[in-house]
Design a protein around this motif. Structure first.
Motif, PDB file in Angstrom:
ATOM      1  N   THR A  84       0.776  -1.277   0.059  1.00 21.70           N
ATOM      2  CA  THR A  84      -0.005  -0.053  -0.104  1.00 21.70           C
ATOM      3  C   THR A  84       0.973   1.301  -0.054  1.00 21.70           C
ATOM      4  N   LYS A  85       1.919   1.165   0.730  1.00 22.02           N
ATOM      5  CA  LYS A  85       2.942   2.360   0.813  1.00 22.02           C
ATOM      6  C   LYS A  85       3.517   2.749  -0.488  1.00 22.02           C
ATOM      7  N   ALA A  86       3.913   1.525  -1.164  1.00 24.21           N
ATOM      8  CA  ALA A  86       4.383   1.669  -2.480  1.00 24.21           C
ATOM      9  C   ALA A  86       3.504   2.339  -3.555  1.00 24.21           C
ATOM     10  N   GLU A  87       2.308   2.134  -3.401  1.00 24.36           N
ATOM     11  CA  GLU A  87       1.094   2.499  -4.263  1.00 24.36           C
ATOM     12  C   GLU A  87       0.802   3.997  -3.757  1.00 24.36           C
ATOM     13  N   GLU A  88       0.994   4.624  -2.874  1.00 27.59           N
ATOM     14  CA  GLU A  88       0.795   5.902  -2.707  1.00 27.59           C
ATOM     15  C   GLU A  88       1.116   6.969  -3.835  1.00 27.59           C
ATOM     16  N   THR A  89       0.238   7.838  -3.984  1.00 26.67           N
ATOM     17  CA  THR A  89      -0.014   8.618  -5.128  1.00 26.67           C
ATOM     18  C   THR A  89       0.364   9.963  -4.882  1.00 26.67           C
ATOM     19  N   ARG A  90       1.246  10.572  -5.679  1.00 27.56           N
ATOM     20  CA  ARG A  90       1.281  12.248  -5.582  1.00 27.56           C
ATOM     21  C   ARG A  90       0.952  12.840  -6.824  1.00 27.56           C
ATOM     22  N   ASP A  91       0.972  14.153  -6.930  1.00 28.13           N
ATOM     23  CA  ASP A  91       0.750  14.956  -8.156  1.00 28.13           C
ATOM     24  C   ASP A  91       2.174  15.576  -8.649  1.00 28.13           C
ATOM     25  N   TYR A  92       2.303  15.646 -10.039  1.00 30.74           N
ATOM     26  CA  TYR A  92       3.289  16.358 -10.662  1.00 30.74           C
ATOM     27  C   TYR A  92       2.970  17.084 -11.649  1.00 30.74           C
ATOM     28  N   THR A  93       3.628  18.323 -11.896  1.00 34.52           N
ATOM     29  CA  THR A  93       3.367  19.248 -12.884  1.00 34.52           C
ATOM     30  C   THR A  93       4.262  18.748 -13.938  1.00 34.52           C
ATOM     31  N   VAL A  94       3.764  18.797 -15.243  1.00 33.77           N
ATOM     32  CA  VAL A  94       4.551  18.364 -16.377  1.00 33.77           C
ATOM     33  C   VAL A  94       5.490  19.608 -16.615  1.00 33.77           C
ATOM     34  N   GLN A  95       6.766  19.675 -16.848  1.00 35.45           N
ATOM     35  CA  GLN A  95       7.606  20.815 -17.354  1.00 35.45           C
ATOM     36  C   GLN A  95       7.719  20.799 -18.809  1.00 35.45           C
ATOM     37  N   GLY A  96       8.207  21.963 -19.417  1.00 34.23           N
ATOM     38  CA  GLY A  96       8.488  21.951 -20.861  1.00 34.23           C
ATOM     39  C   GLY A  96       9.433  20.816 -21.327  1.00 34.23           C
TER      40      GLY A  96
END
Length: 514
Positions: free
Chosen positions: A458-470
């Motif tokens: 479960t810990k490995a599947e934790e999700t985060r957000d990321y903003t795509v860079q140029g």
């Protein structure tokens, strides 16, 4: 008042034509099939006009010319394919137009065709602009007792060299020729200014490195002309202050090679053979042998036997390659046509030479463009990540292929995926393995063991957000955060095979570990 009388005067002719058309019997109106055929013919004419215009741009070294030519070729191919499906359409007429245009000089992928050397490459008139005349080169290549053509005709050592180049080493010779053509504008002017023959330059380069600027030997020689470090330093080669060794630079190496040969020629009575022996076997040895023999020819037994076997092989092999460069037709040697017209290539997005090699393809070019790109840009390693805006030395054909295949589309994405792929990601960690004795049946984990492992998963599947860079792609982001591309795409509703994303887009890093 009639209908035509009520139409304004400026529109009366059009209205009259319309009325005449309406009054025609239904059988006189063009059929749907004929309308489609006429549209395809017009499309073909437009593509032909665009193609001819593109050829003018290519001749003027406009990098966009090849792009326009490619686009016109695609239009013609589409029209031909549609014609094949349209009943009554003359495919043969369209194919004739297509073939006629291809003969004008640009093909459907900037491809480079082979041509027969017996078209007259070794005629003096043909050689005037590209290769020194055979007679002039022979005079410059002659030793104190031999003219070059006499050596080739009567010296068994050189004849053996020609045989080797034309049999076991034919591929190496042709590769050397291709590589040299791309670098010719950098190397040949140095020889031309010194009044040395181009054939000699080619012969040395073919024997030393096959035209690979990054070639190195076990003894420490480096570059297309294989300078040792100390010798290179004497003639201006070495670290340029940025960490780059200019022995790998084709222009600088050719300039140093000319200076070295001129020095040797001055000390060895103008003998090319002895100067080549010095280049390979050491200038000190060559000078001692020359002085001790009273200036005899390299082919004199008392001179020849004082050089090591490598040098005795090197001298005739260089001369043999030089002669074949001047006389391909005489030996049935077909050399490939190379379109090496230089042009700058500005990267629109980050890339490596590996990536460019993949997306450009190799249509009509036996081994693709990696070696040419590396030779023209010796400061960069093939896997170095070059930022957007980097200007590479290239050719007009490469520039056209880059804009066609490397900036967007499926092939561009596949090339990015391949260069960003991490083989470590192929190894899946499934936990410890319990040894099983012969005859035993392994039991599935149950109960407490299974519950114990659940939290870590479960810990490995934790999700985060990321903003795509140029400049980023889904493949580079997946590699950066150690994700599976399909899993990352699925979590964000991104469809393949392009997996298109845009700068500023927010991604859920589902399943990512980095």
């Amino acid at each position: 008042m009639s209908f035509l009388a009520r139409i304004p005067g400026a529109l009366a002719p059009l209205a009259a034509a319309l009325a005449l058309f309406v009054s025609l019997p239904a059988s006189a109106a063009p059929s749907k099939a004929q309308v489609a055929i006429d549209a395809l013919a017009e499309r073909m004419r437009t593509a032909e006009s665009d193609y001819r215009s593109a050829l003018v741009s290519i001749a003027n070294a406009d990098p966009e010319g090849q792009v326009k030519a490619d686009r016109a070729i695609e239009d013609m191919e589409d029209a031909i394919n549609a014609c094949m499906k349209q009943r009554g359409c003359s495919v043969s007429t369209m194919l004739a137009t297509y073939k006629r245009l291809l003969k004008l000089g640009a093909d459907d992928a900037g491809a480079e065709e082979d041509f027969e050397a017996d078209a007259g490459l070794d005629e003096p008139g043909q050689l005037a602009s590209d290769v020194p005349e055979a007679a002039r080169a022979a005079a410059l290549l002659s030793g104190p007792r031999h003219r070059f053509d006499q050596i080739v005709e009567h010296n068994p050592a050189v004849q053996e060299g020609i045989r080797r180049w034309l049999t076991d080493m034919r591929g190496a010779l042709i590769t050397s020729y291709e590589n040299y053509q791309y670098m010719r504008h950098l190397m040949w002017p140095q020889y031309e200014r010194a009044d040395l023959p181009e054939a000699l330059l080619f012969g040395i380069m073919a024997k030393e490195s096959n035209g690979r600027v990054h070639a190195t030997s076990r003894a420490g020689a480096a570059g297309p002309l294989q300078f040792m470090y100390a010798t290179g330093r004497r003639f201006g080669l070495g670290d340029d202050g940025t960490g780059f060794d200019t022995r790998y630079d084709p222009r600088a190496a050719a300039e140093a090679n000319v200076a070295y040969l001129n020095e040797r020629l001055g000390q060895l009575n103008g003998s090319i053979e002895m100067s080549l022996a010095a280049y390979n076997g050491g200038e000190g040895r060559a000078q001692r042998v020359f002085n001790g023999s009273g200036g005899r020819s390299f082919w004199d037994e008392t001179v020849y036997n004082q050089f090591p076997a490598e040098t005795r092989d090197y001298v005739p092999m260089v001369i043999a390659a030089a002669w074949l460069f001047l006389h391909p037709r005489e030996y049935g040697l077909s050399l490939p046509r190379v379109r090496p017209k230089p042009a700058p290539l500005r990267l629109e997005q980050p890339a490596s030479i590996y990536q460019l090699t993949i997306c450009m393809g190799n249509r009509g070019v036996r081994e693709g463009y990696m070696r040419a790109l590396r030779n023209l840009n010796p400061r960069y390693q093939a896997d170095s990540w070059l930022p957007a805006g980097t200007v590479l030395n290239a050719t007009t054909g490469m520039v056209g292929l880059y804009h066609r295949w490397c900036t967007q589309g499926r092939r561009a994405e596949l090339a990015r995926m391949l260069v960003l792929s991490d083989p470590k990601r192929a190894i899946v960690r499934t936990g410890p393995v319990t040894p099983v004795r012969d005859g035993e049946v392994p039991q599935a984990s149950t109960g407490a063991a299974a519950v114990t492992q659940a939290p870590s998963a479960t810990k490995a599947e934790e999700t985060r957000d990321y903003t795509v860079q140029g400049g980023e792609t889904l493949f580079s982001i997946a590699r950066k955060f150690q994700c599976s591309v399909p899993q990352l795409a699925s979590a964000n509703g991104i469809s393949g095979p392009r997996y298109a994303i845009r700068p500023g887009q927010r991604l859920r890093l589902a399943g990512c570990k980095g």
